[in-house]
Structures are given as structure tokens and as C-alpha cells.
Motif scaffolding. Structure first.
Motif, short mmCIF file in Angstrom:
data_model
loop_
_atom_site.label_atom_id
_atom_site.label_comp_id
_atom_site.label_asym_id
_atom_site.label_seq_id
_atom_site.Cartn_x
_atom_site.Cartn_y
_atom_site.Cartn_z
N VAL A 76 0.71 -1.19 -0.12
CA VAL A 76 -0.04 -0.14 0.04
C VAL A 76 0.85 1.31 -0.02
O VAL A 76 0.56 2.43 -0.70
CB VAL A 76 -0.91 -0.04 1.28
N SER A 77 2.06 1.16 0.76
CA SER A 77 2.88 2.39 0.93
C SER A 77 3.33 2.90 -0.63
O SER A 77 3.40 3.63 -1.03
CB SER A 77 3.79 2.02 1.91
N GLU A 78 3.79 1.84 -1.23
CA GLU A 78 4.35 1.81 -2.15
C GLU A 78 3.30 2.23 -3.60
O GLU A 78 3.61 3.18 -4.37
CB GLU A 78 5.29 0.48 -3.04
N LEU A 79 2.43 1.60 -3.66
CA LEU A 79 1.28 2.10 -4.57
C LEU A 79 0.80 3.33 -4.47
O LEU A 79 0.55 4.34 -5.25
CB LEU A 79 0.10 1.01 -4.51
N VAL A 80 0.38 3.83 -3.01
CA VAL A 80 -0.16 5.24 -2.83
C VAL A 80 1.12 6.38 -3.11
O VAL A 80 0.75 7.30 -3.47
CB VAL A 80 -0.49 5.10 -1.47
N THR A 81 2.38 5.86 -2.54
CA THR A 81 3.36 6.95 -2.85
C THR A 81 3.53 7.16 -4.33
O THR A 81 3.76 8.39 -4.93
CB THR A 81 4.69 6.42 -2.24
N ASN A 82 3.35 6.06 -5.31
CA ASN A 82 3.32 6.17 -6.60
C ASN A 82 2.13 7.07 -7.18
O ASN A 82 2.45 7.97 -8.14
CB ASN A 82 3.61 5.05 -7.52
N ALA A 83 0.99 6.84 -6.58
CA ALA A 83 -0.06 7.58 -6.82
C ALA A 83 0.14 8.97 -6.65
O ALA A 83 -0.12 9.85 -7.48
CB ALA A 83 -1.33 7.05 -6.38
N TYR A 84 0.81 9.32 -5.46
CA TYR A 84 1.00 10.75 -5.28
C TYR A 84 2.01 11.29 -6.10
O TYR A 84 1.84 12.54 -6.67
CB TYR A 84 1.47 10.91 -3.54
N ARG A 85 3.30 10.75 -6.25
CA ARG A 85 3.98 11.15 -7.30
C ARG A 85 3.41 11.36 -8.92
O ARG A 85 3.71 12.40 -9.30
CB ARG A 85 5.33 10.19 -7.32
N ALA A 86 2.64 10.59 -9.21
CA ALA A 86 2.11 10.61 -10.68
C ALA A 86 0.99 11.87 -10.29
O ALA A 86 0.81 12.21 -11.74
CB ALA A 86 1.15 9.16 -10.87
N SER A 87 0.70 12.32 -9.63
CA SER A 87 -0.24 13.40 -9.56
C SER A 87 0.27 14.79 -9.79
O SER A 87 -0.35 15.45 -10.25
CB SER A 87 -0.79 13.61 -8.04
N GLY A 88 1.62 14.85 -9.59
CA GLY A 88 2.35 15.94 -9.92
C GLY A 88 2.03 17.11 -9.15
O GLY A 88 2.67 18.24 -9.19
N VAL A 89 1.83 16.83 -8.07
CA VAL A 89 1.29 17.87 -6.98
C VAL A 89 2.66 17.92 -5.98
O VAL A 89 3.31 17.17 -5.57
CB VAL A 89 0.06 17.49 -5.86
N ASP A 90 3.07 19.21 -5.95
CA ASP A 90 4.31 19.59 -5.08
C ASP A 90 3.75 20.86 -4.18
O ASP A 90 4.02 21.90 -4.26
CB ASP A 90 5.22 20.11 -6.03
N VAL A 91 3.31 20.21 -2.98
CA VAL A 91 2.76 21.35 -1.99
C VAL A 91 3.96 22.04 -1.37
O VAL A 91 3.63 23.11 -0.89
CB VAL A 91 1.77 20.76 -0.88
#
Length: 148
Positions: free
Chosen positions: A49-64
Motif C-alpha cells: 500500500v505504501s508503495e502504490l499510494v506513494t506512486n499515485a501521489y508522485r504521479a499526481s504531479g502535486v508539489d505542495v
């Protein structure tokens, strides 16, 4: 009744597209598995889950950190579904980016880039699909061999 298929357990959760999404997804998943009395899946599921959600976050392109939290207004959340028949566990993570995930060899000295390699080695199988609503879903399955 003997011979009936085991009941399908399902849980869905959404997470804000923040760097902390993976942490909250891990906590949520472990809690769900404890409620379902499937603790034998917890360690592997937590890592996947950690890997998949981290990848999803990175794929989003958001840089808060660079663009502030206002950047979140333009990005949908990350969605996760966990399902089990008590013999295996399916984890699905949706993000809005339609680019397919790429399994690549990570540089030995690289700090990141090993997420899908971990998924590939720990999951029984994994893949992705493009839902009609857009984006992509990356999924993996943990086989019952992890059972006690």
C-alpha cells in the motif's frame, strides 16, 4: 453452508493527495485487516500500500512544498480499495494520471525508484487498468501463502 464461497470483504478509502497519503493509507489498511481478522496479510499489505499510494501521489504531479496547498484544489484525491475472500488480498489504488506505471531497474545508488520492483517481488501478481472515469488503477494481489 459448506461449499459456499467465502464472503467477499471490501473496503474503500480516499486520501488527500499529500505526501502523508501513504502513511494514512498504511494505517487504514492495517486497521481494516485487523477488523477482518486477516492480520497475517498486514506486514506485506502495509508495504505494498505504501508503495502504490506513494506512486499515485508522485504521479499526481502535486508539489505542495513548492506550490502550497492551493495546488491540491486542482488534483483529485487518491482512492484505494482493499478486498479479500480470506484466501488472498487485492489492493487497488487509483490516481488521476493516465500514464501507465513503468517497472524499471533502479540504479543501485538511487534513493527511490524501487516501488514497483517491490510490488513485483512481494505480490503474487500485479497490473494496471484504465477505468472509464479516467486515470488509472494499479493493483496487486497477495496470495494466501502468507496465511498462518
Amino acid at each position: 453452508m459448506q461449499g459456499d464461497p467465502p464472503p467477499q470483504l471490501r473496503d474503500m478509502a480516499d486520501f488527500a493527495c499529500l505526501p502523508s497519503a501513504a502513511r494514512w493509507a498504511r494505517k487504514h489498511t492495517v486497521g481494516v485487516l485487523h477488523r477482518w481478522q486477516l492480520c497475517h496479510f498486514a506486514d506485506t499489505a502495509e508495504l505494498l500500500v505504501s508503495e502504490l499510494v506513494t506512486n499515485a501521489y508522485r504521479a499526481s504531479g502535486v508539489d505542495v512544498e513548492r506550490n502550497g496547498y492551493a495546488a491540491l484544489a486542482r488534483v483529485p484525491c487518491i482512492s484505494m480499495r482493499v478486498a479479500s475472500d480470506r484466501r488472498s488480498l487485492l489492493i487497488e489504488v487509483w490516481d488521476a494520471n493516465p500514464e501507465p506505471p513503468v517497472l524499471k531497474e533502479a540504479d543501485v545508488h538511487a534513493e527511490g525508484g524501487r516501488g514497483l520492483l517491490l510490488v513485483d517481488s512481494l505480490a503474487e501478481r500485479w497490473n494496471f487498468y484504465f477505468p472509464l472515469a479516467g486515470g488509472k488503477v494499479v493493483w496487486c494481489e497477495i496470495a494466501g501463502r502468507d496465511a498462518p
